[in-house]
Design a protein around this motif. Structure first.
Motif, PDB file in Angstrom:
ATOM      1  N   ALA A  35      60.584  38.710  40.808  1.00  0.00           N
ATOM      2  CA  ALA A  35      61.167  38.519  42.139  1.00  0.00           C
ATOM      3  C   ALA A  35      62.256  39.546  42.410  1.00  0.00           C
ATOM      4  N   VAL A  36      63.111  39.783  41.431  1.00  0.00           N
ATOM      5  CA  VAL A  36      64.195  40.753  41.599  1.00  0.00           C
ATOM      6  C   VAL A  36      63.633  42.176  41.618  1.00  0.00           C
ATOM      7  N   ALA A  37      62.586  42.416  40.836  1.00  0.00           N
ATOM      8  CA  ALA A  37      62.011  43.761  40.750  1.00  0.00           C
ATOM      9  C   ALA A  37      61.370  44.196  42.066  1.00  0.00           C
ATOM     10  N   LEU A  38      60.896  43.257  42.850  1.00  0.00           N
ATOM     11  CA  LEU A  38      60.250  43.615  44.118  1.00  0.00           C
ATOM     12  C   LEU A  38      61.249  43.920  45.238  1.00  0.00           C
ATOM     13  N   LEU A  39      62.525  43.619  45.017  1.00  0.00           N
ATOM     14  CA  LEU A  39      63.535  43.848  46.056  1.00  0.00           C
ATOM     15  C   LEU A  39      63.671  45.317  46.477  1.00  0.00           C
ATOM     16  N   PRO A  40      63.771  46.280  45.571  1.00  0.00           N
ATOM     17  CA  PRO A  40      63.949  47.671  46.025  1.00  0.00           C
ATOM     18  C   PRO A  40      62.829  48.164  46.948  1.00  0.00           C
ATOM     19  N   VAL A  41      61.571  47.864  46.598  1.00  0.00           N
ATOM     20  CA  VAL A  41      60.461  48.305  47.449  1.00  0.00           C
ATOM     21  C   VAL A  41      60.510  47.590  48.796  1.00  0.00           C
ATOM     22  N   GLY A  42      60.807  46.301  48.773  1.00  0.00           N
ATOM     23  CA  GLY A  42      60.909  45.549  50.035  1.00  0.00           C
ATOM     24  C   GLY A  42      62.016  46.066  50.934  1.00  0.00           C
ATOM     25  N   LEU A  43      63.160  46.372  50.335  1.00  0.00           N
ATOM     26  CA  LEU A  43      64.276  46.907  51.119  1.00  0.00           C
ATOM     27  C   LEU A  43      63.936  48.272  51.710  1.00  0.00           C
ATOM     28  N   TYR A  44      63.247  49.099  50.929  1.00  0.00           N
ATOM     29  CA  TYR A  44      62.863  50.417  51.443  1.00  0.00           C
ATOM     30  C   TYR A  44      61.845  50.282  52.575  1.00  0.00           C
ATOM     31  N   MET A  45      60.848  49.415  52.386  1.00  0.00           N
ATOM     32  CA  MET A  45      59.791  49.278  53.391  1.00  0.00           C
ATOM     33  C   MET A  45      60.317  48.726  54.711  1.00  0.00           C
ATOM     34  N   THR A  46      61.343  47.888  54.668  1.00  0.00           N
ATOM     35  CA  THR A  46      61.908  47.346  55.905  1.00  0.00           C
ATOM     36  C   THR A  46      62.922  48.273  56.548  1.00  0.00           C
ATOM     37  N   GLY A  47      63.330  49.318  55.849  1.00  0.00           N
ATOM     38  CA  GLY A  47      64.293  50.258  56.410  1.00  0.00           C
ATOM     39  C   GLY A  47      65.734  49.880  56.155  1.00  0.00           C
ATOM     40  N   LEU A  48      65.963  48.847  55.365  1.00  0.00           N
ATOM     41  CA  LEU A  48      67.332  48.404  55.115  1.00  0.00           C
ATOM     42  C   LEU A  48      68.086  49.338  54.166  1.00  0.00           C
ATOM     43  N   VAL A  49      67.372  50.110  53.356  1.00  0.00           N
ATOM     44  CA  VAL A  49      68.047  51.060  52.463  1.00  0.00           C
ATOM     45  C   VAL A  49      68.696  52.167  53.287  1.00  0.00           C
ATOM     46  N   SER A  50      67.959  52.706  54.260  1.00  0.00           N
ATOM     47  CA  SER A  50      68.544  53.763  55.093  1.00  0.00           C
ATOM     48  C   SER A  50      69.641  53.199  55.992  1.00  0.00           C
ATOM     49  N   LEU A  51      69.480  51.953  56.433  1.00  0.00           N
ATOM     50  CA  LEU A  51      70.527  51.310  57.235  1.00  0.00           C
ATOM     51  C   LEU A  51      71.801  51.156  56.413  1.00  0.00           C
ATOM     52  N   ALA A  52      71.655  50.744  55.167  1.00  0.00           N
ATOM     53  CA  ALA A  52      72.823  50.591  54.298  1.00  0.00           C
ATOM     54  C   ALA A  52      73.511  51.936  54.084  1.00  0.00           C
ATOM     55  N   GLY A  53      72.708  53.010  53.938  1.00  0.00           N
ATOM     56  CA  GLY A  53      73.301  54.344  53.795  1.00  0.00           C
ATOM     57  C   GLY A  53      74.091  54.746  55.026  1.00  0.00           C
ATOM     58  N   THR A  54      73.551  54.433  56.204  1.00  0.00           N
ATOM     59  CA  THR A  54      74.250  54.754  57.454  1.00  0.00           C
ATOM     60  C   THR A  54      75.559  53.968  57.561  1.00  0.00           C
ATOM     61  N   VAL A  55      75.514  52.697  57.196  1.00  0.00           N
ATOM     62  CA  VAL A  55      76.716  51.861  57.269  1.00  0.00           C
ATOM     63  C   VAL A  55      77.773  52.368  56.293  1.00  0.00           C
ATOM     64  N   ILE A  56      77.353  52.727  55.091  1.00  0.00           N
ATOM     65  CA  ILE A  56      78.313  53.223  54.095  1.00  0.00           C
ATOM     66  C   ILE A  56      78.950  54.530  54.558  1.00  0.00           C
ATOM     67  N   ARG A  57      78.156  55.427  55.152  1.00  0.00           N
ATOM     68  CA  ARG A  57      78.728  56.681  55.677  1.00  0.00           C
ATOM     69  C   ARG A  57      79.724  56.402  56.801  1.00  0.00           C
ATOM     70  N   ALA A  58      79.374  55.465  57.698  1.00  0.00           N
ATOM     71  CA  ALA A  58      80.270  55.138  58.814  1.00  0.00           C
ATOM     72  C   ALA A  58      81.580  54.542  58.309  1.00  0.00           C
TER      73      ALA A  58
END
Length: 148
Positions: A35-58
């Motif tokens: 369950a935990v191992a599937l989180l990175p792929v799920g986050l990437y596929m939904t676009g939340l990884v790039s969103l988190a990067g944008t928020v961290i830069r802001a």
């Protein structure tokens, strides 16, 4: 491109560990790891990884502005002044019994209290006693005598 590779690699490594745990007949642990191992792929596929990067830069840019721009510090001063004035107005209104803007006092707040002559205090109503509870009067007296 690099983000997707990292996310897929993390998930693959986690799933391999989950398979190893399942091989050792630790199925509950294997399920949790999968369950935990599937989180990175799920986050990437939904676009939340790039969103988190944008928020961290802001947030980083805002923090840099906070340190180096005096206007940001002045803005915090204005916000603090606003909070202090609001609290003072609320405290002063409660102490002196000053009605809020609009007048009307208790009537404006929704209370339907009868008007009293100046200098007279309202008489508290006696609570109605329930006849079914009258037999508990003796028990009440005993408890009061013992300080309970």
């Amino acid at each position: 491109m690099l983000t997707s590779t990292v996310c897929v690699a993390l998930s693959a490594a986690g799933l391999a560990i989950a398979l190893l745990a399942a091989y050792r007949r630790r199925f509950r642990r294997a399920t949790l790891i999968a369950a935990v191992a599937l989180l990175p792929v799920g986050l990437y596929m939904t676009g939340l990884v790039s969103l988190a990067g944008t928020v961290i830069r802001a947030v980083g840019e805002w923090a840099a502005d906070l340190v180096f721009k005096p206007s940001v510090w002045a803005g915090f001063g204005v916000l603090a002044l606003s909070v202090v004035l609001y609290v003072l107005a609320r405290v002063a209104g409660r102490r002196k019994g000053v009605p809020e803007a609009g007048g009307g006092g208790a009537v404006a707040r929704g209370a339907a209290a009868p008007a009293l002559a100046p200098g007279k205090k309202p008489v508290p109503k006696k609570p109605k006693t329930d006849p079914d509870l009258a037999e508990f009067g003796e028990i009440e007296e005993i408890l009061k005598r013992r300080g309970i």
